[in-house]
Design an enzyme around this catalytic site. Structure first.
Site, PDB file in Angstrom:
ATOM      1  N   ARG A  90     -10.730 -17.465   1.821  1.00  0.00           N
ATOM      2  CA  ARG A  90     -10.170 -16.294   1.131  1.00  0.00           C
ATOM      3  C   ARG A  90     -11.249 -15.236   0.897  1.00  0.00           C
ATOM      4  O   ARG A  90     -10.999 -14.042   0.946  1.00  0.00           O
ATOM      5  CB  ARG A  90      -9.515 -16.700  -0.204  1.00  0.00           C
ATOM      6  CG  ARG A  90      -9.171 -15.509  -1.106  1.00  0.00           C
ATOM      7  CD  ARG A  90      -8.149 -15.823  -2.195  1.00  0.00           C
ATOM      8  NE  ARG A  90      -8.381 -17.087  -2.876  1.00  0.00           N
ATOM      9  CZ  ARG A  90      -9.363 -17.315  -3.761  1.00  0.00           C
ATOM     10  NH1 ARG A  90     -10.211 -16.357  -4.085  1.00  0.00           N
ATOM     11  NH2 ARG A  90      -9.492 -18.500  -4.315  1.00  0.00           N
ATOM     12  N   TYR A 133       4.258   8.727   3.169  1.00  0.00           N
ATOM     13  CA  TYR A 133       5.008   7.577   3.694  1.00  0.00           C
ATOM     14  C   TYR A 133       5.945   7.091   2.579  1.00  0.00           C
ATOM     15  O   TYR A 133       5.511   6.917   1.423  1.00  0.00           O
ATOM     16  CB  TYR A 133       4.010   6.484   4.072  1.00  0.00           C
ATOM     17  CG  TYR A 133       4.634   5.217   4.585  1.00  0.00           C
ATOM     18  CD1 TYR A 133       5.232   5.180   5.832  1.00  0.00           C
ATOM     19  CD2 TYR A 133       4.612   4.054   3.826  1.00  0.00           C
ATOM     20  CE1 TYR A 133       5.806   4.021   6.311  1.00  0.00           C
ATOM     21  CE2 TYR A 133       5.175   2.882   4.291  1.00  0.00           C
ATOM     22  CZ  TYR A 133       5.781   2.867   5.540  1.00  0.00           C
ATOM     23  OH  TYR A 133       6.345   1.719   6.004  1.00  0.00           O
ATOM     24  N   ASP A 158      -4.577   8.507   3.614  1.00  0.00           N
ATOM     25  CA  ASP A 158      -3.948   7.558   4.536  1.00  0.00           C
ATOM     26  C   ASP A 158      -4.050   8.168   5.930  1.00  0.00           C
ATOM     27  O   ASP A 158      -3.400   9.166   6.224  1.00  0.00           O
ATOM     28  CB  ASP A 158      -2.490   7.352   4.100  1.00  0.00           C
ATOM     29  CG  ASP A 158      -1.723   6.387   5.005  1.00  0.00           C
ATOM     30  OD1 ASP A 158      -2.142   6.193   6.163  1.00  0.00           O
ATOM     31  OD2 ASP A 158      -0.697   5.852   4.545  1.00  0.00           O
ATOM     32  N   LYS A 183      -0.052   0.075  13.064  1.00  0.00           N
ATOM     33  CA  LYS A 183       0.304   1.190  13.926  1.00  0.00           C
ATOM     34  C   LYS A 183      -0.750   1.340  15.038  1.00  0.00           C
ATOM     35  O   LYS A 183      -0.939   0.427  15.800  1.00  0.00           O
ATOM     36  CB  LYS A 183       0.468   2.455  13.068  1.00  0.00           C
ATOM     37  CG  LYS A 183       1.282   2.225  11.781  1.00  0.00           C
ATOM     38  CD  LYS A 183       2.725   1.823  12.012  1.00  0.00           C
ATOM     39  CE  LYS A 183       3.404   1.291  10.753  1.00  0.00           C
ATOM     40  NZ  LYS A 183       3.370   2.149   9.587  1.00  0.00           N
TER      41      LYS A 183
HETATM   42  C1  LIG Z   1       3.510   1.992   8.215  1.00  0.00           C
HETATM   43  C2  LIG Z   1       2.769   2.852   7.269  1.00  0.00           C
HETATM   44  C3  LIG Z   1       2.324   2.364   6.023  1.00  0.00           C
HETATM   45  C4  LIG Z   1       2.647   0.968   5.552  1.00  0.00           C
HETATM   46  O1  LIG Z   1       2.016   0.018   6.328  1.00  0.00           O
HETATM   47  P1  LIG Z   1       2.561  -1.493   6.516  1.00  0.00           P
HETATM   48  O2  LIG Z   1       1.582  -2.096   7.444  1.00  0.00           O
HETATM   49  O3  LIG Z   1       3.956  -1.401   7.070  1.00  0.00           O
HETATM   50  O4  LIG Z   1       2.575  -2.106   5.149  1.00  0.00           O
HETATM   51  C5  LIG Z   1       1.611   3.223   5.214  1.00  0.00           C
HETATM   52  N1  LIG Z   1       1.339   4.491   5.580  1.00  0.00           N
HETATM   53  C6  LIG Z   1       1.755   5.003   6.757  1.00  0.00           C
HETATM   54  C7  LIG Z   1       1.436   6.414   7.102  1.00  0.00           C
HETATM   55  C8  LIG Z   1       2.480   4.202   7.638  1.00  0.00           C
HETATM   56  O5  LIG Z   1       2.905   4.718   8.808  1.00  0.00           O
END
Ligand SMILES: *Cc1c(COP(=O)(O)O)cnc(C)c1O
Length: 402
Positions: A63, A116, A189, A214
């Site tokens: 962990r 998001y 982000d 992504k």
């Molecule tokens: C998909 C996404 C998230 C969330 O990510 P997960 O891996 O699905 O938890 C956050 N911010 C953006 C811009 C995203 O496209």
């Protein structure tokens, strides 16, 4: 021989964090280390919880740290040119942990009103309702709105650029100055562009988060997240939360996939963008399309800003199709190369209808304030042959013309 320059982005993407000398067989890629615990040199060794340092090859318990995850954390930090990197079980875990590391009950956050959708829900339904963190959401395309929303208790400004699905851009270096003049941190982000096209730390941000689900992993086969920062105190807190308080770290198999995915990040991003630009221009010229939202088009209201702060425009775009929602649905359902699915950033092309899918929970009023019409279609353009993608769109338009 000492090299004069640090290896470039493409080179770091392939190799940083992976050292063949670290395994007995000299593996050129880091193996998937599954062990949950590690044998210690002896009782008296100074490998206490606080002292284990994976950079010295020290591991105590899975962990806390794991060699595969450690390699992925070094890779992502290197791509964003950051001192510290952390990998999480999802992008949502990465973002929530960043908020927990930077704000306390009674603090205030200024956020983009076009984040998001999951992040907006996290801020309002968890941080605001349950943890007494106040949140003000503003249209950050005008940095003056961010400045006006700052309060004495503001500890964090949270941005995304471009936003989803409207592809709005905010001026990150101006907003970084606004945050710093008010003793707040700027978090970004950076999921939509990946570090290949935008590096927010170099624009003044203090902490950067990703959904590695992504582009960074890039193959739609892993859920994960990452956070990088140069800020030592934020990093200490992130480490405590990830390893001790929450235990929400990225599993070794996903860390392996992420390392593998990042090796082709540059090549994929170039292909995503080249295809997206052709499709954006095709859509802009199409009679059945009203507006196309893509920062690479000169018609995008913030084309100049995106050109200044990004090194490319990415592979995501949205457009308004003419007619009503049933036409939009018929168009989507008639495509075969573009899969009807949420998410973005994989090698395959995906398409969706935000008003009926990702942004349905926001309600009609919020959607219309954000410019998300019932006929707005978002696509994540993949790296298939462009002629096949355009032919597929031709078929889609033909199906609604009948
Ligand atoms: C998909 C996404 C998230 C969330 O990510 P997960 O891996 O699905 O938890 C956050 N911010 C953006 C811009 C995203 O496209």
């Amino acid at each position: 021989m000492e090299r004069e320059t640090e290896p470039r982005f493409e080179t770091r993407s392939v190799s940083t964090g992976e050292d063949p000398a670290e395994t007995s067989a000299g593996d050129v890629t880091v193996p998937i280390h599954l062990a949950s615990t590690y044998t210690l040199p002896g009782i008296d060794s100074d490998l206490s919880l606080e002292d284990v340092d994976p950079d010295r090859g020290e591991y105590l318990y899975g962990r806390l740290s794991n060699p595969t995850r450690h390699a992925a954390e070094k890779r992502i930090a290197s791509l964003e040119r950051a001192d510290h990197g952390f990998c999480f079980a999802s992008g949502s875990a990465a973002i929530a942990t960043t908020f927990l590391a930077t704000v306390e009950p009674g603090d205030h956050v200024v956020a983009f009103d076009d984040l998001y959708a999951g992040t907006t829900r996290m801020l309002t339904d968890f941080f605001e309702k349950q943890l007494n963190v106040r949140v003000t959401s503003v249209d950050a395309t005008d940095p003056g709105n961010v400045e006006a929303a700052i309060q004495p208790e503001t500890k964090l400004v949270w941005m995304e650029s471009p936003t989803n699905p409207s592809m709005r851009i905010c001026d990150l270096s101006t907003i970084a100055n606004v945050a710093h003049e008010n003793d707040a941190l700027l978090g970004v982000d950076n999921t939509f562009l990946s570090p290949y096209f935008q590096q927010p730390l170099s624009l003044g941000a203090d902490v950067v988060a990703h959904s590695t689900t992504k582009y960074l992993n890039g193959h739609s086969d892993s859920i994960g997240g990452a956070v990088v920062t140069d800020h030592d105190t934020v990093a200490e807190e992130m480490k405590f939360l990830q390893q001790i308080a929450l235990g929400n770290q990225m599993p070794p198999f996903d860390a392996y996939l992420l390392l593998r995915g990042t090796k082709t990040l540059s090549a994929r991003m170039r292909d995503h963008e080249a295809n997206a630009l052709v499709i954006a221009e095709y859509l802009e010229d199409h009679d059945a399309v009203d507006t196309v939202h893509y920062p690479g088009l000169e018609s995008h209201p913030q084309h100049d800003l995106s050109e200044r702060q990004q090194s490319g425009y990415g592979g995501i775009l949205s457009f308004d199709i003419q007619g009503d929602q049933s036409d939009a649905i018929e168009f989507l359902e008639s495509l075969s190369e573009f899969s009807l699915a949420v998410s973005v950033g994989g090698v395959e092309s995906l398409i969706q209808l935000p008003a009926a899918m990702t942004h349905e929970p926001l309600g009609a009023e919020t959607r219309s304030a954000l410019g998300i019409t019932d006929t707005l279609i978002r696509m994540s353009v993949g790296i298939e042959h462009i002629d096949d993608l355009v032919a597929d769109l031709d078929d889609g338009f033909a199906s609604i013309a009948q």
